[in-house]
Design a protein around this motif. Structure first.
Motif, mmCIF file in Angstrom:
data_model
loop_
_atom_site.group_PDB
_atom_site.id
_atom_site.type_symbol
_atom_site.label_atom_id
_atom_site.label_comp_id
_atom_site.label_asym_id
_atom_site.label_seq_id
_atom_site.Cartn_x
_atom_site.Cartn_y
_atom_site.Cartn_z
ATOM 1 N N GLY A 33 40.148 11.918 -75.844
ATOM 2 C CA GLY A 33 40.164 12.354 -77.238
ATOM 3 C C GLY A 33 40.757 11.376 -78.229
ATOM 4 O O GLY A 33 40.982 11.734 -79.379
ATOM 5 N N GLU A 34 41.001 10.130 -77.820
ATOM 6 C CA GLU A 34 41.571 9.163 -78.757
ATOM 7 C C GLU A 34 40.557 8.075 -79.099
ATOM 8 O O GLU A 34 39.597 7.840 -78.375
ATOM 9 C CB GLU A 34 42.834 8.517 -78.185
ATOM 10 N N VAL A 35 40.824 7.418 -80.216
ATOM 11 C CA VAL A 35 40.103 6.204 -80.585
ATOM 12 C C VAL A 35 41.081 5.047 -80.434
ATOM 13 O O VAL A 35 42.103 4.998 -81.120
ATOM 14 C CB VAL A 35 39.571 6.269 -82.030
ATOM 15 N N HIS A 36 40.770 4.145 -79.523
ATOM 16 C CA HIS A 36 41.639 2.992 -79.250
ATOM 17 C C HIS A 36 40.899 1.744 -79.728
ATOM 18 O O HIS A 36 39.891 1.346 -79.158
ATOM 19 C CB HIS A 36 41.939 2.895 -77.755
ATOM 20 N N ALA A 37 41.403 1.143 -80.810
ATOM 21 C CA ALA A 37 40.760 -0.044 -81.378
ATOM 22 C C ALA A 37 41.142 -1.273 -80.562
ATOM 23 O O ALA A 37 42.288 -1.433 -80.139
ATOM 24 C CB ALA A 37 41.186 -0.231 -82.832
ATOM 25 N N LEU A 38 40.159 -2.155 -80.353
ATOM 26 C CA LEU A 38 40.358 -3.409 -79.618
ATOM 27 C C LEU A 38 40.026 -4.553 -80.567
ATOM 28 O O LEU A 38 38.885 -4.681 -81.028
ATOM 29 C CB LEU A 38 39.453 -3.448 -78.384
ATOM 30 N N LEU A 39 41.034 -5.382 -80.871
ATOM 31 C CA LEU A 39 40.885 -6.419 -81.881
ATOM 32 C C LEU A 39 41.142 -7.800 -81.292
ATOM 33 O O LEU A 39 41.730 -7.948 -80.224
ATOM 34 C CB LEU A 39 41.872 -6.183 -83.029
ATOM 35 N N GLY A 40 40.724 -8.809 -82.043
ATOM 36 C CA GLY A 40 40.957 -10.191 -81.664
ATOM 37 C C GLY A 40 39.899 -11.078 -82.277
ATOM 38 O O GLY A 40 38.817 -10.611 -82.659
ATOM 39 N N GLN A 41 40.196 -12.364 -82.385
ATOM 40 C CA GLN A 41 39.223 -13.293 -82.917
ATOM 41 C C GLN A 41 38.076 -13.469 -81.926
ATOM 42 O O GLN A 41 38.176 -13.104 -80.754
ATOM 43 C CB GLN A 41 39.887 -14.643 -83.201
ATOM 44 N N ASN A 42 36.951 -14.026 -82.416
ATOM 45 C CA ASN A 42 35.853 -14.350 -81.516
ATOM 46 C C ASN A 42 36.373 -15.276 -80.425
ATOM 47 O O ASN A 42 37.073 -16.253 -80.698
ATOM 48 C CB ASN A 42 34.711 -15.040 -82.269
ATOM 49 N N GLY A 43 36.044 -14.950 -79.166
ATOM 50 C CA GLY A 43 36.505 -15.749 -78.051
ATOM 51 C C GLY A 43 37.832 -15.298 -77.474
ATOM 52 O O GLY A 43 38.327 -15.892 -76.510
ATOM 53 N N ALA A 44 38.422 -14.217 -78.045
ATOM 54 C CA ALA A 44 39.724 -13.747 -77.552
ATOM 55 C C ALA A 44 39.616 -13.030 -76.213
ATOM 56 O O ALA A 44 40.604 -12.906 -75.488
ATOM 57 C CB ALA A 44 40.362 -12.811 -78.580
ATOM 58 N N VAL A 195 36.168 13.154 -75.510
ATOM 59 C CA VAL A 195 35.617 11.818 -75.262
ATOM 60 C C VAL A 195 36.589 10.778 -75.802
ATOM 61 O O VAL A 195 37.131 10.931 -76.905
ATOM 62 C CB VAL A 195 34.238 11.660 -75.932
ATOM 63 N N GLY A 196 36.843 9.732 -75.018
ATOM 64 C CA GLY A 196 37.652 8.618 -75.480
ATOM 65 C C GLY A 196 36.759 7.529 -76.037
ATOM 66 O O GLY A 196 35.686 7.257 -75.484
ATOM 67 N N VAL A 197 37.171 6.897 -77.128
ATOM 68 C CA VAL A 197 36.349 5.886 -77.803
ATOM 69 C C VAL A 197 37.111 4.561 -77.854
ATOM 70 O O VAL A 197 38.247 4.509 -78.353
ATOM 71 C CB VAL A 197 35.973 6.322 -79.236
ATOM 72 N N ILE A 198 36.490 3.518 -77.313
ATOM 73 C CA ILE A 198 37.000 2.155 -77.488
ATOM 74 C C ILE A 198 36.239 1.554 -78.650
ATOM 75 O O ILE A 198 35.012 1.473 -78.631
ATOM 76 C CB ILE A 198 36.807 1.305 -76.214
ATOM 77 N N TYR A 199 36.966 1.138 -79.685
ATOM 78 C CA TYR A 199 36.353 0.741 -80.950
ATOM 79 C C TYR A 199 36.663 -0.725 -81.213
ATOM 80 O O TYR A 199 37.792 -1.080 -81.557
ATOM 81 C CB TYR A 199 36.907 1.629 -82.066
ATOM 82 N N VAL A 200 35.659 -1.588 -81.036
ATOM 83 C CA VAL A 200 35.814 -3.031 -81.252
ATOM 84 C C VAL A 200 35.333 -3.348 -82.658
ATOM 85 O O VAL A 200 34.201 -3.005 -83.027
ATOM 86 C CB VAL A 200 35.007 -3.842 -80.216
ATOM 87 N N THR A 201 36.184 -3.986 -83.456
ATOM 88 C CA THR A 201 35.792 -4.277 -84.832
ATOM 89 C C THR A 201 36.568 -5.473 -85.370
ATOM 90 O O THR A 201 37.627 -5.827 -84.855
ATOM 91 C CB THR A 201 36.031 -3.052 -85.744
ATOM 92 N N HIS A 202 35.996 -6.107 -86.409
ATOM 93 C CA HIS A 202 36.707 -7.122 -87.176
ATOM 94 C C HIS A 202 37.146 -6.575 -88.536
ATOM 95 O O HIS A 202 37.832 -7.260 -89.286
ATOM 96 C CB HIS A 202 35.819 -8.347 -87.408
#
Length: 516
Positions: A33-44, A195-202
């Motif tokens: 039930g959470e949204v976990h954002a995954l961040l980093g520069q291109n190539g991280a 539902v758990g959500v992995i959220y990749v964004t810039h």
């Protein structure tokens, strides 16, 4: 499964590609039930990590636990069977098929002799799309849709199954504000079901709006995991860019907050009195309804509008991809009727398209080959291709644009998104164009590479090139552009100096006002 037990628990994951260590002991977990954002520069390492979860990349070390059980996915199908749905930047739709057929691909209802119930598919698909709030016709062919609607179709497809884990990789990269609202509402609904959500964004503003926790990867390592409510934008940007890049962190923060005084804004830019490089007078075709527009040397003009408003079609008409059935296109004072993009390129027009993978690059080919492609007539003498000159131009582009790659013979598919986008710009460096057309120039680009790309755009303008930018990020238009033209229903309804628009809310109002 207890409330505390993660849906996904990745422990000390390592992945290497030859001598390159893509992940160096990364740990990451996702709760129900959470949204976990995954961040980093291109190539991280973000894409590598989610591809371990999808079964595309195999890990060298570490553990993958799904619902508390150690798992070793050998294929993408293994991942899907475990209730994991992935939505990548590279869409998996079949362009020649309808939206409905794509949604039901592999799970079509059949009648005798293996025949597919197409009417049933279309009816069920349209009902599902309406329930989810997606403004898409089930009968539409995917290749007829704007890129944003293709992206929404991909998301709708992922949500159709019995999923427990949803991974979204840059889901809003080409969505307008209205379509973002649809996505955010959908995410909120699925998390209510556990539902758990992995959220990749810039897009860092999204992180604070939609996520519960945030993790930052840098150089293949997890450098921080935080409750979103307990971290500031400044701290988050600092973790993304790393020590020694405080200036970049400050500039990036200014971009996210919409500060027009940031380093990206050229204070010396003034309205030019020179004759226009390109002018459209009453241009009409199947998508445009009487467009009047002028762009002068050194001017950066932004086209703002909703998806489907005609923004991209204006660029396509300037580039010779669409004809002007009525009205007139003038280039450097002369009326032109380009029948092909080749004629526009020869005259000094360049295009950076919205979908770099489909329209801007040949990913399986090298940097040198991609940079040479639009300039083949300049590189051919008496029927012979000048390989040496092509390599010289490629080396210059890599150096001038700071493309991070082992060399000019590196294949594009092995570069990060930001470096791929730089190569798209590099195709037009020699000779520099008189008119540069940019469709969503920072899609899928991290905060550091975005800074560099804005600098590249400004450099073209300082050299006298006229620049036209289409972007769904209104803050980006305000930061980059000298002039803003609002497009609605195939027309330019408003044209103002950027300095006259006070705040993003005012620009949102201008964009949405004609639709009311």
């Amino acid at each position: 499964m207890t409330a505390q037990q993660p849906l996904v628990d990745l422990r000390d994951i390592t992945v290497s590609f030859g001598a390159v260590k893509a992940l160096r002991g990364v740990s990451f977990d996702l709760r129900p039930g959470e949204v976990h954002a995954l961040l980093g520069q291109n190539g991280a390492g973000k894409s590598t990590l989610i591809k371990v979860l999808s079964g595309v990349n195999q890990r060298d070390g570490g553990e993958v636990l799904i619902h508390g059980k150690e798992t070793n996915f050998r294929s993408a199908q293994d991942s899907r069977d475990s209730g994991i749905a992935m939505v990548y930047q590279d869409l998996s739709l079949i362009p020649s098929m309808s939206v409905a057929s794509n949604l039901f691909l592999g799970r079509e209802p059949h009648v005798g002799a293996g025949l597919v119930r197409h009417r049933t598919i279309h009816a069920q698909a349209q009902k599902y799309l309406a329930e989810q709030g997606f403004p898409i016709k089930a009968s539409a062919r995917v290749d007829s849709l704007p890129f944003a609607y293709r992206q929404l179709t991909e998301i709708a497809k992922a949500l159709m199954g019995d999923i427990k884990i949803l991974v979204l990789d840059e889901p809003t990269s080409a969505l307008s504000a209205g379509e973002e609202e649809i996505l955010f509402k959908t995410v909120a609904e699925v998390t209510k079901r556990g539902v758990g959500v992995i959220y990749v964004t810039h897009r860092l503003q999204e992180v604070f709006r939609i996520s519960d926790r945030v993790s930052v990867l840098r150089d293949g390592r997890n450098v921080g995991t935080h409750n979103t409510s307990e971290i500031t934008m400044e701290k988050l940007v600092s973790e993304i860019v790393g020590p020694g890049h405080e200036r970049m962190a400050t500039d990036t923060l200014s971009v996210e907050e919409g500060d027009r005084r940031s380093a990206f804004q050229d204070d010396a830019s003034v309205r030019s009195t020179a004759a226009p490089v390109v002018e459209l007078r009453g241009v009409r075709n199947s998508r445009l309804n009487g467009v009047d527009l002028k762009v002068r040397p050194g001017e950066i003009l932004g086209l703002a509008g909703m998806v489907g408003s005609g923004r991209t079609e204006i660029l396509e008409t300037m580039f010779g991809l669409r004809k002007a059935d009525e009205g007139e296109v003038l280039f450097e004072g002369k009326s032109v009727r380009w029948r092909t993009p080749h004629q526009a390129i020869a005259a000094g027009v360049a295009l950076v398209p919205e979908d770099r993978h489909l329209e801007g690059l040949v990913l399986e080919d090298t940097i040198a080959a991609n940079i040479a492609m639009p300039r083949l007539p300049h590189l051919t003498r008496a029927g012979l291709f000048s390989k040496g000159e092509a390599q010289r131009r490629a080396k210059k582009a890599v150096a001038d644009l700071n493309v991070k790659a082992p060399g000019i013979h590196t294949r594009l598919q092995n570069l990060s998104g930001g470096n791929q986008q730089k190569v798209v710009f590099g195709k037009w460096l020699t000779p520099e164009p008189r008119l540069l057309l940019l469709d969503e120039p920072s899609v899928g680009v991290d905060v550091g590479a975005r800074d560099e790309i804005y600098g590249i755009i400004r450099r073209f303008a300082r050299n006298g090139c006229a620049v036209v930018v289409v972007s769904s990020e209104l803050v980006e238009l305000q930061l980059l552009c000298d002039t803003l033209a609002v497009v609605h229903d195939g027309r330019v309804t408003t044209c103002v100096r950027s300095s006259e628009v006070q705040g993003e809310e005012r620009l949102h109002h201008l964009v949405q006002e004609p639709a009311r």
